[in-house]
Design an enzyme around this catalytic site. Structure first.
Site, PDB file in Angstrom:
ATOM      1  CG  ASN A   7      -1.850   1.139   1.288  1.00 19.64           C
ATOM      2  OD1 ASN A   7      -1.793   2.038   0.445  1.00 19.64           O
ATOM      3  ND2 ASN A   7      -2.735   1.148   2.265  1.00 19.64           N
ATOM      4  NE  ARG A  94      -6.179   1.246  -0.256  1.00 22.24           N
ATOM      5  CZ  ARG A  94      -6.260   2.350   0.463  1.00 22.24           C
ATOM      6  NH1 ARG A  94      -5.215   2.819   1.105  1.00 22.24           N
ATOM      7  NH2 ARG A  94      -7.405   2.987   0.568  1.00 22.24           N
ATOM      8  CG  HIS A 183     -12.979   2.438   3.097  1.00 24.82           C
ATOM      9  ND1 HIS A 183     -13.772   3.427   3.635  1.00 24.82           N
ATOM     10  CD2 HIS A 183     -11.710   2.778   3.417  1.00 24.82           C
ATOM     11  CE1 HIS A 183     -13.015   4.308   4.273  1.00 24.82           C
ATOM     12  NE2 HIS A 183     -11.747   3.932   4.141  1.00 24.82           N
ATOM     13  NE  ARG A 244     -10.535  11.942   4.402  1.00 26.52           N
ATOM     14  CZ  ARG A 244     -10.420  10.681   4.036  1.00 26.52           C
ATOM     15  NH1 ARG A 244     -11.263  10.159   3.169  1.00 26.52           N
ATOM     16  NH2 ARG A 244      -9.453   9.914   4.516  1.00 26.52           N
ATOM     17  CD  GLU A 388      -8.725  -1.886   3.943  1.00 23.72           C
ATOM     18  OE1 GLU A 388      -8.224  -1.741   5.072  1.00 23.72           O
ATOM     19  OE2 GLU A 388      -9.118  -0.921   3.265  1.00 23.72           O
TER      20      GLU A 388
END
Ligand code: ADP
Length: 407
Positions: A7, A94, A183, A244, A388
């Site tokens: 990643n 990823r 996601h 955010r 993940e």
């Protein structure tokens, strides 16, 4: 079959090395602050009873040097787990944004790289760095297959009414402006885990999964497929996050630019880095700190938690409506997996939907997957630690198998 999962961020590289024979993680780690004098190289060789930790702070010029350090650690000295790099079967990457081009993981070739490149504008903070990881692996591990796994791919099943914004159609055609969702690997993983914990087939389930981390989103999964998700064109839409804003009236940035003469750059920073839990609470972006202050009675910290929870509840209700029912609710990621308090708040007064939490189960649930709903609850509620990296490794394995069958 041993798969390296990457990643790759702007100044970081998270990685795992997984033996697919038993899906065991052999090595996991992180290189952080790449490009800085005090870059951190962390490497853990996982062995039963005695993990070997390597932790170095040193100047690491770029991602290439970081990956070289990792290959050295994998192949040399006490930290080694393989004799040479030819034992790396494949690298799974990823990739955050696959636009409309990718609805599944793919084996990387020149065309795939070109297509990832074309999605740069959709995810300028992520895709260029993700692709850099692919390029460097091509150079340092020649001949090792690379597989690209996209965060957006899982959501490519959303129907058009869920992914279209009601702005002139022309912007979809010209700039690909639509909702994409993120996601995806996490949702793929937890939905399949949930079905297996319920001993049911995915095709018979209506699942709402809440990925509540620093970045937070929520997805409606019907028959194993994403039918709606809260993040949109970018990961800014939807739930309240660490920094955010999530959903706001689109007029707000326009108004601020007008009355306060705030620049476009500042607006981006306000919505992405100064809002959410951080902006509301004034405490910070880490939910643990905010909960602590809220517990002491801090008004703004309590407000931040309340707004965060309210937004989650609102989406759960909306997605139950979208799917005409709900069988299963999943909490995952940092907050979802670790905060019984937030889970409890999110599920309070939801009995009309058939959601009822068992207080003791909820308090005890940490680590592996847990059922936290009561015996009476119509909806099964779970905490499921997301994985993940394992999804990426599994996708890589699947693609390699097909490749050997067909080639
Ligand atoms: P990301 O991968 O998006 O950076 P994570 O999934 O690691 O984020 O989640 C980070 C968030 O999880 C942080 O806000 C952190 O405070 C929160 N978190 C971790 N443990 C707990 C806990 N025990 N209680 C509440 N929040 C927690």
């Amino acid at each position: 079959m041993k798969i390296l999962v990457f990643n790759c961020g702007s100044s970081s590289l998270k990685y795992q090395f997984i033996d697919m024979k038993d899906e065991k993680v052999i090595v996991r780690g992180l290189v952080d602050r790449i490009g800085m004098e005090d870059a951190l190289f962390r490497y853990s060789k996982i062995e039963t009873g005695k993990d070997t930790e390597v932790k170095k702070v040193q100047f690491i010029k770029d991602h290439e040097e970081a990956i070289n350090l990792l290959i050295d650690a994998l192949t040399k000295g006490d930290s080694s787990v393989i004799r040479n790099k030819s034992e790396i079967t494949a690298v799974g990457h990823r990739i955050v944004h696959g636009g409309e081009k990718f609805s599944r993981a793919v084996l990387v070739d020149d065309k795939v790289k070109e297509d990832i490149n074309e999605c740069f504008e959709l995810a300028p903070l992520h895709n260029p760095h993700n692709l850099k990881g692919v390029e460097i692996c091509g150079k340092l591990l020649p001949g090792v297959p690379q597989i690209a796994v996209f965060d957006t791919a899982f959501h490519q099943t959303m129907p058009s009414e869920a992914y279209f914004y009601a702005i002139p159609y022309y912007f979809y055609e010209k700039y690909n402006i639509r909702r994409y969702g993120f996601h995806g690997s996490s949702y793929y993983y937890v939905s399949r885990e949930a079905a297996s914990m319920m001993k049911k087939k995915l095709k018979d389930l209506k699942i709402v999964a809440c990925h509540l981390g620093n970045g937070a989103s929520i997805t409606a999964i019907k028959k194993g497929k994403s039918v709606d998700t809260s993040m949109g064109f970018t990961p800014l839409e939807g739930l309240v996050m660490g920094t955010r804003s999530g959903d706001i009236d689109p007029s707000i940035p326009l108004y601020l630019m007008d009355v306060d003469e705030i620049s476009l750059g500042e607006i981006k920073s306000i919505l992405n880095r100064q809002s959410g839990i951080y902006g509301l609470s004034g405490v910070g972006s880490d939910m643990r700190d905010v909960l602590k202050e809220a517990g002491k009675g801090d008004r703004r910290a309590r407000l931040a938690v309340a707004v965060f929870v309210y937004r989650v509840k609102k989406y759960i209700g909306a997605y139950a409506a979208v799917m005409n029912g709900l069988d299963c609710l999943v909490f995952t990621a940092g907050i979802g997996e670790n905060s019984p308090y937030i889970r409890d708040l999110c599920c309070r007064n939801m009995d009309y939907l058939g959601i009822e939490i068992d207080k003791k189960r909820n308090e005890k649930a940490v680590g592996t997957g847990n059922l936290i709903s009561s015996e009476k609850s119509k909806v099964s509620v779970f905490t499921i630690p997301t994985n993940e990296e394992l999804v990426i490794a599994r996708e890589a394995k699947k693609i390699l198998r097909k490749k050997t069958v067909f080639s």
